[in-house]
Design a protein around this motif. Structure first.
Motif, PDB file in Angstrom:
ATOM      1  N   SER A  21      -9.595   4.330   7.784  1.00 12.76           N
ATOM      2  CA  SER A  21     -10.751   5.101   7.328  1.00 12.76           C
ATOM      3  C   SER A  21     -10.308   6.464   6.818  1.00 12.76           C
ATOM      4  CB  SER A  21     -11.755   5.260   8.473  1.00 12.76           C
ATOM      5  OG  SER A  21     -12.850   6.062   8.080  1.00 12.76           O
ATOM      6  N   ASP A  22      -9.391   7.096   7.548  1.00 11.41           N
ATOM      7  CA  ASP A  22      -8.863   8.401   7.131  1.00 11.41           C
ATOM      8  C   ASP A  22      -8.123   8.283   5.803  1.00 11.41           C
ATOM      9  OD1 ASP A  22      -9.859   9.679   9.357  1.00 11.41           O
ATOM     10  OD2 ASP A  22      -7.980   9.603  10.480  1.00 11.41           O
ATOM     11  N   VAL A  23      -7.289   7.254   5.692  1.00 10.99           N
ATOM     12  CA  VAL A  23      -6.497   7.065   4.476  1.00 10.99           C
ATOM     13  C   VAL A  23      -7.406   6.822   3.274  1.00 10.99           C
ATOM     14  CG1 VAL A  23      -4.852   5.533   3.311  1.00 10.99           C
ATOM     15  CG2 VAL A  23      -4.416   6.271   5.659  1.00 10.99           C
ATOM     16  N   GLU A  24      -8.411   5.975   3.455  1.00 12.97           N
ATOM     17  CA  GLU A  24      -9.352   5.701   2.365  1.00 12.97           C
ATOM     18  C   GLU A  24     -10.076   6.977   1.935  1.00 12.97           C
ATOM     19  OE1 GLU A  24     -10.555   1.045   3.220  1.00 12.97           O
ATOM     20  OE2 GLU A  24     -11.449   2.639   4.433  1.00 12.97           O
ATOM     21  N   THR A  25     -10.419   7.824   2.914  1.00 11.82           N
ATOM     22  CA  THR A  25     -11.096   9.094   2.613  1.00 11.82           C
ATOM     23  C   THR A  25     -10.172  10.020   1.833  1.00 11.82           C
ATOM     24  OG1 THR A  25     -12.482   8.948   4.601  1.00 11.82           O
ATOM     25  CG2 THR A  25     -12.196  11.133   3.619  1.00 11.82           C
ATOM     26  N   TRP A  26      -8.914  10.127   2.273  1.00 11.43           N
ATOM     27  CA  TRP A  26      -7.957  11.017   1.602  1.00 11.43           C
ATOM     28  C   TRP A  26      -7.662  10.569   0.176  1.00 11.43           C
ATOM     29  CZ3 TRP A  26      -4.535  10.726   6.543  1.00 11.43           C
ATOM     30  CH2 TRP A  26      -4.980  11.669   7.475  1.00 11.43           C
ATOM     31  N   VAL A  27      -7.461   9.276  -0.003  1.00  9.98           N
ATOM     32  CA  VAL A  27      -7.131   8.786  -1.346  1.00  9.98           C
ATOM     33  C   VAL A  27      -8.342   8.910  -2.270  1.00  9.98           C
ATOM     34  CG1 VAL A  27      -6.287   6.822  -2.696  1.00  9.98           C
ATOM     35  CG2 VAL A  27      -5.348   7.250  -0.431  1.00  9.98           C
ATOM     36  N   SER A  48      -1.669  10.449   3.589  1.00 13.24           N
ATOM     37  CA  SER A  48      -1.974   9.017   3.614  1.00 13.24           C
ATOM     38  C   SER A  48      -0.714   8.190   3.863  1.00 13.24           C
ATOM     39  CB  SER A  48      -2.615   8.592   2.291  1.00 13.24           C
ATOM     40  OG  SER A  48      -3.825   9.286   2.067  1.00 13.24           O
ATOM     41  N   ILE A  49       0.360   8.545   3.182  1.00 12.05           N
ATOM     42  CA  ILE A  49       1.626   7.819   3.345  1.00 12.05           C
ATOM     43  C   ILE A  49       2.132   7.959   4.770  1.00 12.05           C
ATOM     44  CG2 ILE A  49       4.062   7.777   2.661  1.00 12.05           C
ATOM     45  CD1 ILE A  49       3.085   8.667  -0.156  1.00 12.05           C
ATOM     46  N   ARG A  50       2.079   9.171   5.289  1.00  9.10           N
ATOM     47  CA  ARG A  50       2.562   9.414   6.648  1.00  9.10           C
ATOM     48  C   ARG A  50       1.778   8.589   7.665  1.00  9.10           C
ATOM     49  NH1 ARG A  50       2.799  14.337   6.145  1.00  9.10           N
ATOM     50  NH2 ARG A  50       0.676  14.897   6.787  1.00  9.10           N
ATOM     51  N   GLU A  51       0.471   8.515   7.492  1.00  9.89           N
ATOM     52  CA  GLU A  51      -0.347   7.740   8.426  1.00  9.89           C
ATOM     53  C   GLU A  51      -0.094   6.240   8.301  1.00  9.89           C
ATOM     54  OE1 GLU A  51      -2.948   8.771  10.865  1.00  9.89           O
ATOM     55  OE2 GLU A  51      -1.416  10.315  10.657  1.00  9.89           O
ATOM     56  N   ALA A 110       0.823  -1.205   0.000  1.00 13.47           N
ATOM     57  CA  ALA A 110       0.000   0.000   0.000  1.00 13.47           C
ATOM     58  C   ALA A 110       0.862   1.262   0.000  1.00 13.47           C
ATOM     59  CB  ALA A 110      -0.928   0.000   1.211  1.00 13.47           C
ATOM     60  N   VAL A 111       1.892   1.275   0.833  1.00 12.24           N
ATOM     61  CA  VAL A 111       2.770   2.444   0.911  1.00 12.24           C
ATOM     62  C   VAL A 111       3.519   2.647  -0.403  1.00 12.24           C
ATOM     63  CG1 VAL A 111       4.823   3.408   2.023  1.00 12.24           C
ATOM     64  CG2 VAL A 111       3.032   2.369   3.417  1.00 12.24           C
ATOM     65  N   THR A 112       3.988   1.563  -0.991  1.00 13.30           N
ATOM     66  CA  THR A 112       4.699   1.662  -2.269  1.00 13.30           C
ATOM     67  C   THR A 112       3.779   2.186  -3.361  1.00 13.30           C
ATOM     68  OG1 THR A 112       6.146  -0.187  -1.666  1.00 13.30           O
ATOM     69  CG2 THR A 112       6.048   0.401  -3.996  1.00 13.30           C
ATOM     70  N   ALA A 113       2.558   1.667  -3.401  1.00 12.11           N
ATOM     71  CA  ALA A 113       1.581   2.130  -4.393  1.00 12.11           C
ATOM     72  C   ALA A 113       1.303   3.618  -4.229  1.00 12.11           C
ATOM     73  CB  ALA A 113       0.290   1.332  -4.268  1.00 12.11           C
ATOM     74  N   SER A 161      -6.499   5.243  -8.361  1.00 10.48           N
ATOM     75  CA  SER A 161      -7.545   4.221  -8.278  1.00 10.48           C
ATOM     76  C   SER A 161      -6.955   2.876  -7.841  1.00 10.48           C
ATOM     77  CB  SER A 161      -8.231   4.073  -9.637  1.00 10.48           C
ATOM     78  OG  SER A 161      -9.112   2.968  -9.653  1.00 10.48           O
ATOM     79  N   ASN A 162      -5.833   2.512  -8.424  1.00 11.02           N
ATOM     80  CA  ASN A 162      -5.180   1.253  -8.057  1.00 11.02           C
ATOM     81  C   ASN A 162      -4.717   1.272  -6.606  1.00 11.02           C
ATOM     82  OD1 ASN A 162      -5.558   0.127 -10.572  1.00 11.02           O
ATOM     83  ND2 ASN A 162      -3.489   0.551 -11.296  1.00 11.02           N
ATOM     84  N   ALA A 163      -4.146   2.396  -6.197  1.00  6.40           N
ATOM     85  CA  ALA A 163      -3.673   2.523  -4.818  1.00  6.40           C
ATOM     86  C   ALA A 163      -4.836   2.386  -3.838  1.00  6.40           C
ATOM     87  CB  ALA A 163      -2.969   3.869  -4.621  1.00  6.40           C
ATOM     88  N   LEU A 164      -5.972   2.975  -4.187  1.00  8.65           N
ATOM     89  CA  LEU A 164      -7.152   2.883  -3.320  1.00  8.65           C
ATOM     90  C   LEU A 164      -7.620   1.440  -3.206  1.00  8.65           C
ATOM     91  CD1 LEU A 164      -9.303   4.270  -1.640  1.00  8.65           C
ATOM     92  CD2 LEU A 164     -10.595   4.704  -3.742  1.00  8.65           C
ATOM     93  N   ALA A 165      -7.587   0.704  -4.305  1.00 11.53           N
ATOM     94  CA  ALA A 165      -7.995  -0.704  -4.277  1.00 11.53           C
ATOM     95  C   ALA A 165      -7.064  -1.519  -3.384  1.00 11.53           C
ATOM     96  CB  ALA A 165      -7.990  -1.277  -5.694  1.00 11.53           C
ATOM     97  N   VAL A 166      -5.777  -1.245  -3.469  1.00 12.26           N
ATOM     98  CA  VAL A 166      -4.786  -1.948  -2.644  1.00 12.26           C
ATOM     99  C   VAL A 166      -4.993  -1.609  -1.165  1.00 12.26           C
ATOM    100  CG1 VAL A 166      -2.334  -2.050  -2.078  1.00 12.26           C
ATOM    101  CG2 VAL A 166      -3.057  -2.186  -4.463  1.00 12.26           C
ATOM    102  N   ILE A 167      -5.294  -0.344  -0.891  1.00 11.13           N
ATOM    103  CA  ILE A 167      -5.538   0.097   0.489  1.00 11.13           C
ATOM    104  C   ILE A 167      -6.792  -0.577   1.050  1.00 11.13           C
ATOM    105  CG2 ILE A 167      -6.243   2.097   1.873  1.00 11.13           C
ATOM    106  CD1 ILE A 167      -4.381   3.748  -0.024  1.00 11.13           C
TER     107      ILE A 167
END
Length: 204
Positions: free
Chosen positions: A143-149, A123-126, A70-73, A189-195
């Motif tokens: 939840s926060d990360v999903e909202t931000w992405v 998102s990365i920092r969290e 997820a972080v790499t994406a 979009s891909n990063a969100l799916a991975v998250i």
């Protein structure tokens, strides 16, 4: 000068073969396992080929770990977003220059991509500082990360919407911007799916 006998040559050949096999096989097997993990994960995204091509060079670093994936994406998406923002900000005006409408759309797009960059950085920092031991904290962070992405993805779409469909922006301008923004949107979009996949691994 002493020459090796046929038996000695055979023995040395077998020893060398065993050495190469024993030293190479674990690494090769491990990397293939990591690549398979990335491929399986990318199958859950909308843009599978882009996902695999972008993430596979980092297979050993990711090491079949969903957080690292997820972080790499996100880092790759962030890099793409920064590159797009830089290009659009320094948009080549050409001989005819930009119309007032186009200049306004470009400025708005730079702002939208800038917001996307900030959201990806948050998102990365969290994700990098996430606490696995506290399940409630994990769920809140995810939840926060999903909202931000998700917001970053909306920003990408809003950028292109600013150029309209009524022909006020020249096709060459829209196409140059789209070429960069679409890639960012697809990677987001891909990063969100991975998250989302990562978040689901810790669901109760």
């Amino acid at each position: 000068m002493k020459t090796l006998s046929q038996i000695e040559i055979i023995f040395l050949s077998i020893a060398l073969l065993l050495f190469i096999t024993s030293s190479a096989t674990p690494s090769t097997y491990s990397n293939q396992t990591n690549l398979d993990y990335i491929k399986t994960s990318c199958n859950l995204t909308h843009y599978k080929t882009l996902c695999y091509i972008s993430l596979s060079p980092y297979a050993l670093k990711i090491d079949s770990n969903p957080q690292r994936l997820a972080v790499t994406a996100l880092n790759l998406t962030l890099s793409s977003a920064k590159s797009a923002a830089k290009f659009i900000k320094n948009f080549p005006h050409g001989r005819s220059g930009l119309t007032r409408f186009e200049a306004g759309a470009v400025a708005d797009c730079v702002e939208e991509i800038g917001d996307s960059v900030s959201e990806l950085q948050d998102s990365i920092r969290e994700l990098e500082s996430i606490n696995y031991e506290d399940s409630s904290k994990f769920e809140m962070v995810m939840s926060d990360v999903e909202t931000w992405v998700s917001a970053a993805l909306t920003d990408d779409d809003t950028c292109m919407d600013g150029f309209g469909q009524d022909g006020r922006a020249k096709a060459v301008v829209k196409d140059l911007v789209r070429r960069h923004v679409v890639k960012v949107a697809r990677m987001t979009s891909n990063a969100l799916a991975v998250i989302n996949m990562y978040a689901s691994t810790h669901e109760k």
